[in-house]
Design a protein around this motif. Structure first.
Motif, PDB file in Angstrom:
ATOM      1  N   UNK A  53      -2.520   2.561   4.856  1.00 11.27           N
ATOM      2  CA  UNK A  53      -3.912   2.303   4.483  1.00 11.27           C
ATOM      3  C   UNK A  53      -3.997   1.751   3.062  1.00 11.27           C
ATOM      4  N   UNK A  54      -3.225   2.344   2.153  1.00  6.35           N
ATOM      5  CA  UNK A  54      -3.296   1.942   0.751  1.00  6.35           C
ATOM      6  C   UNK A  54      -2.847   0.497   0.534  1.00  6.35           C
ATOM      7  N   UNK A  55      -1.689   0.149   1.074  1.00  5.81           N
ATOM      8  CA  UNK A  55      -1.167  -1.195   0.823  1.00  5.81           C
ATOM      9  C   UNK A  55      -1.944  -2.247   1.600  1.00  5.81           C
ATOM     10  N   UNK A  56      -2.394  -1.910   2.808  1.00  2.44           N
ATOM     11  CA  UNK A  56      -3.184  -2.877   3.572  1.00  2.44           C
ATOM     12  C   UNK A  56      -4.498  -3.183   2.864  1.00  2.44           C
ATOM     13  N   UNK A  57      -5.101  -2.159   2.266  1.00  2.00           N
ATOM     14  CA  UNK A  57      -6.336  -2.378   1.512  1.00  2.00           C
ATOM     15  C   UNK A  57      -6.068  -3.242   0.287  1.00  2.00           C
ATOM     16  N   UNK A  58      -4.975  -2.961  -0.419  1.00  2.00           N
ATOM     17  CA  UNK A  58      -4.631  -3.756  -1.599  1.00  2.00           C
ATOM     18  C   UNK A  58      -4.421  -5.227  -1.231  1.00  2.00           C
ATOM     19  N   UNK A  99      -5.801  -6.756   1.298  1.00  2.00           N
ATOM     20  CA  UNK A  99      -7.111  -7.318   1.637  1.00  2.00           C
ATOM     21  C   UNK A  99      -7.857  -7.747   0.380  1.00  2.00           C
ATOM     22  N   UNK A 100      -7.791  -6.919  -0.654  1.00  3.75           N
ATOM     23  CA  UNK A 100      -8.507  -7.203  -1.892  1.00  3.75           C
ATOM     24  C   UNK A 100      -7.900  -8.401  -2.625  1.00  3.75           C
ATOM     25  N   UNK A 101      -6.574  -8.464  -2.681  1.00  6.20           N
ATOM     26  CA  UNK A 101      -5.916  -9.483  -3.510  1.00  6.20           C
ATOM     27  C   UNK A 101      -5.569 -10.764  -2.766  1.00  6.20           C
ATOM     28  N   UNK A 102      -5.368 -10.650  -1.453  1.00  2.00           N
ATOM     29  CA  UNK A 102      -4.947 -11.821  -0.680  1.00  2.00           C
ATOM     30  C   UNK A 102      -5.969 -12.279   0.351  1.00  2.00           C
ATOM     31  N   UNK A 103      -6.950 -11.418   0.623  1.00  2.00           N
ATOM     32  CA  UNK A 103      -7.915 -11.731   1.660  1.00  2.00           C
ATOM     33  C   UNK A 103      -7.318 -11.678   3.045  1.00  2.00           C
ATOM     34  N   UNK A 104      -6.206 -10.958   3.179  1.00  4.11           N
ATOM     35  CA  UNK A 104      -5.507 -10.906   4.472  1.00  4.11           C
ATOM     36  C   UNK A 104      -4.831  -9.558   4.652  1.00  4.11           C
ATOM     37  N   UNK A 105      -4.848  -9.066   5.866  1.00  5.82           N
ATOM     38  CA  UNK A 105      -4.168  -7.821   6.231  1.00  5.82           C
ATOM     39  C   UNK A 105      -3.201  -8.114   7.367  1.00  5.82           C
ATOM     40  N   UNK A 106      -1.944  -7.753   7.190  1.00 13.24           N
ATOM     41  CA  UNK A 106      -0.950  -7.907   8.252  1.00 13.24           C
ATOM     42  C   UNK A 106      -0.835  -6.602   9.017  1.00 13.24           C
ATOM     43  N   UNK A 107      -0.954  -6.673  10.329  1.00 18.87           N
ATOM     44  CA  UNK A 107      -0.815  -5.507  11.204  1.00 18.87           C
ATOM     45  C   UNK A 107       0.466  -5.673  12.004  1.00 18.87           C
ATOM     46  N   UNK A 120      -5.161   3.393  16.387  1.00 21.17           N
ATOM     47  CA  UNK A 120      -4.155   2.372  16.623  1.00 21.17           C
ATOM     48  C   UNK A 120      -4.141   1.471  15.394  1.00 21.17           C
ATOM     49  N   UNK A 121      -2.979   0.934  15.050  1.00 17.10           N
ATOM     50  CA  UNK A 121      -2.852   0.229  13.779  1.00 17.10           C
ATOM     51  C   UNK A 121      -3.769  -0.992  13.705  1.00 17.10           C
ATOM     52  N   UNK A 122      -4.057  -1.624  14.835  1.00 18.30           N
ATOM     53  CA  UNK A 122      -4.997  -2.749  14.818  1.00 18.30           C
ATOM     54  C   UNK A 122      -6.383  -2.281  14.400  1.00 18.30           C
ATOM     55  N   UNK A 123      -6.739  -1.043  14.743  1.00 17.00           N
ATOM     56  CA  UNK A 123      -8.032  -0.504  14.344  1.00 17.00           C
ATOM     57  C   UNK A 123      -8.110  -0.296  12.837  1.00 17.00           C
ATOM     58  N   UNK A 124      -6.986   0.078  12.228  1.00 17.75           N
ATOM     59  CA  UNK A 124      -6.951   0.208  10.771  1.00 17.75           C
ATOM     60  C   UNK A 124      -7.262  -1.139  10.128  1.00 17.75           C
ATOM     61  N   UNK A 125      -6.671  -2.198  10.654  1.00 19.91           N
ATOM     62  CA  UNK A 125      -6.957  -3.532  10.143  1.00 19.91           C
ATOM     63  C   UNK A 125      -8.432  -3.887  10.261  1.00 19.91           C
ATOM     64  N   UNK A 126      -9.050  -3.481  11.368  1.00 22.29           N
ATOM     65  CA  UNK A 126     -10.478  -3.777  11.580  1.00 22.29           C
ATOM     66  C   UNK A 126     -11.357  -3.012  10.596  1.00 22.29           C
ATOM     67  N   UNK A 127     -11.014  -1.740  10.345  1.00 26.64           N
ATOM     68  CA  UNK A 127     -11.779  -0.948   9.377  1.00 26.64           C
ATOM     69  C   UNK A 127     -11.728  -1.608   8.003  1.00 26.64           C
ATOM     70  N   UNK A 128     -10.532  -2.022   7.588  1.00 28.96           N
ATOM     71  CA  UNK A 128     -10.375  -2.640   6.275  1.00 28.96           C
ATOM     72  C   UNK A 128     -11.138  -3.960   6.201  1.00 28.96           C
ATOM     73  N   UNK A 129     -11.080  -4.746   7.269  1.00 28.73           N
ATOM     74  CA  UNK A 129     -11.778  -6.031   7.275  1.00 28.73           C
ATOM     75  C   UNK A 129     -13.287  -5.851   7.158  1.00 28.73           C
ATOM     76  N   UNK A 130     -13.813  -4.775   7.727  1.00 28.89           N
ATOM     77  CA  UNK A 130     -15.251  -4.514   7.609  1.00 28.89           C
ATOM     78  C   UNK A 130     -15.636  -4.129   6.185  1.00 28.89           C
TER      79      UNK A 130
END
Length: 339
Positions: free
Chosen positions: A183-188, A190-198, A239-249
């Motif tokens: 969660x921590x690195x995916x959020x980081x 998202x903030x710095x790159x505008x992208x989350x890899x799942x 599911x890890x894809x759901x984590x990506x969706x939460x962060x994107x929102x």
């Protein structure tokens, strides 16, 4: 409890726990190797003692007058353990034995052990697992935690009462911040790159805020009989894809990229009803709260160096091992910290 000793108290969960206990007026002794600097707090109720958990002679006097020991010190995570598997076993298993033995000699009767839901490893058909489910570890980290659990459970007839918490994957802000947690690195990113890899996306994983993990450790010291709990909350299975969706929102403009070929073999959806019913454990925070607090902290200019080695267990351990001057001098990476 008026006096508690914490091994690995400068680690991610440990530093959060120390703050919580000190705020309650509990006298806290931290045994740590100071591998990660900057995670100490200035409080007259908190004492820091340096030492190696495999060498109780270095810190055993600190057990005098202690009501309970919370054992967090470990080489934490699959990648960090993979750097030196012998060291991982010596620390996570043998180190636990040494700490428990020292507690018995000192007359400490309450021992709380931080284990992991990674012990369940890879499950099939999205089945929900509980503490009675078969264990299927996929790493030395999980294997060493399971063996430490077995040792502690074998102490049933002794004066030392062991309480084992199998934690969900932790997340959130801490004095010893980590950005090698999903969660921590995916959020980081998202903030710095505008992208989350799942990676993969379909695999299940339970999550738990670091503040809630620390609260659960405190509560475990009040138990009077041996216990084994999964520690987390059913609604925080994702599911890890759901984590990506939460962060994107929560971080507008974030693009979610699913990398199916990089799927993590671990897959476990965990039942936490036992700790909820028996201990009335209720989470206070969720994944969305961590995403927001990390997003907001970075917006204020904090953690823009999140890729620095100090935020990664793997890189911290790798650097410490590289600094070891000779093959016989493994003490340069003295494993007293839950890094």
């Amino acid at each position: 409890m008026t006096s508690i000793l914490i091994t690995g108290g400068q680690g991610y969960v440990g530093s959060t726990l120390v703050r919580q206990l000190a705020a309650r007026g509990v006298r806290v002794t931290v045994v740590d190797n100071d591998l990660v600097p900057g995670a100490r707090i200035s409080d007259p109720r908190v004492t820091y003692v340096g030492g190696d958990i495999r060498e109780p002679g270095e810190w055993q006097p600190a057990l005098r007058g202690v009501d309970a020991v919370i054992h967090l010190a470990a080489v934490v995570g699959d990648p960090a353990c993979g750097l030196d598997t012998d060291l991982a076993w010596q620390t996570n298993y043998l180190g636990t034995v040494r700490v428990a033995e020292a507690c018995q000699k000192a007359g400490v009767t309450t021992f709380v052990f931080a284990s992991t839901c990674s012990n369940y490893g890879a499950t099939e058909n999205d089945e929900e697992v509980d503490v009675w489910s078969p264990l299927n570890p996929q790493s030395v980290y999980a294997q060493s935690k399971i063996m430490a659990e077995h040792y502690l459970l074998s102490l049933g007839g002794s004066a030392l009462t062991a309480h084992i918490l199998r934690f969900a994957t932790v997340h959130g802000l801490s004095d010893r911040m980590r950005f090698d947690l999903a969660v921590n690195v995916m959020t980081a990113h998202a903030v710095t790159r505008g992208e989350v890899a799942v990676h993969g996306g379909r695999q299940w994983r339970p999550f738990l805020h670091v503040q809630d993990a620390a609260k659960a450790l405190q509560a475990a010291t009040d138990n009077t009989s041996p216990t084994l709990y999964n520690c987390g909350s059913g609604e925080e299975n994702y599911q890890m894809a759901q984590i990506g969706e939460v962060i994107a929102r929560e971080v507008p403009g974030t693009r979610v990229v699913v990398q199916e070929e990089a799927a993590d073999p671990r897959n476990y959806r965990v039942n936490f009803e036992r700790i909820r019913e028996a201990r009335r454990f209720q989470r206070r925070f969720g994944v969305v709260d961590s995403v927001r607090e990390i997003r907001d902290a970075m917006a204020r200019g904090r953690y823009l160096d999140f890729a620095d080695a100090k935020y990664s267990n793997f890189l911290t351990a790798q650097n410490a091992l590289a600094a070891t001057p000779a093959p016989g001098a493994a003490r340069a990476f003295s494993p007293a910290a839950s890094v």
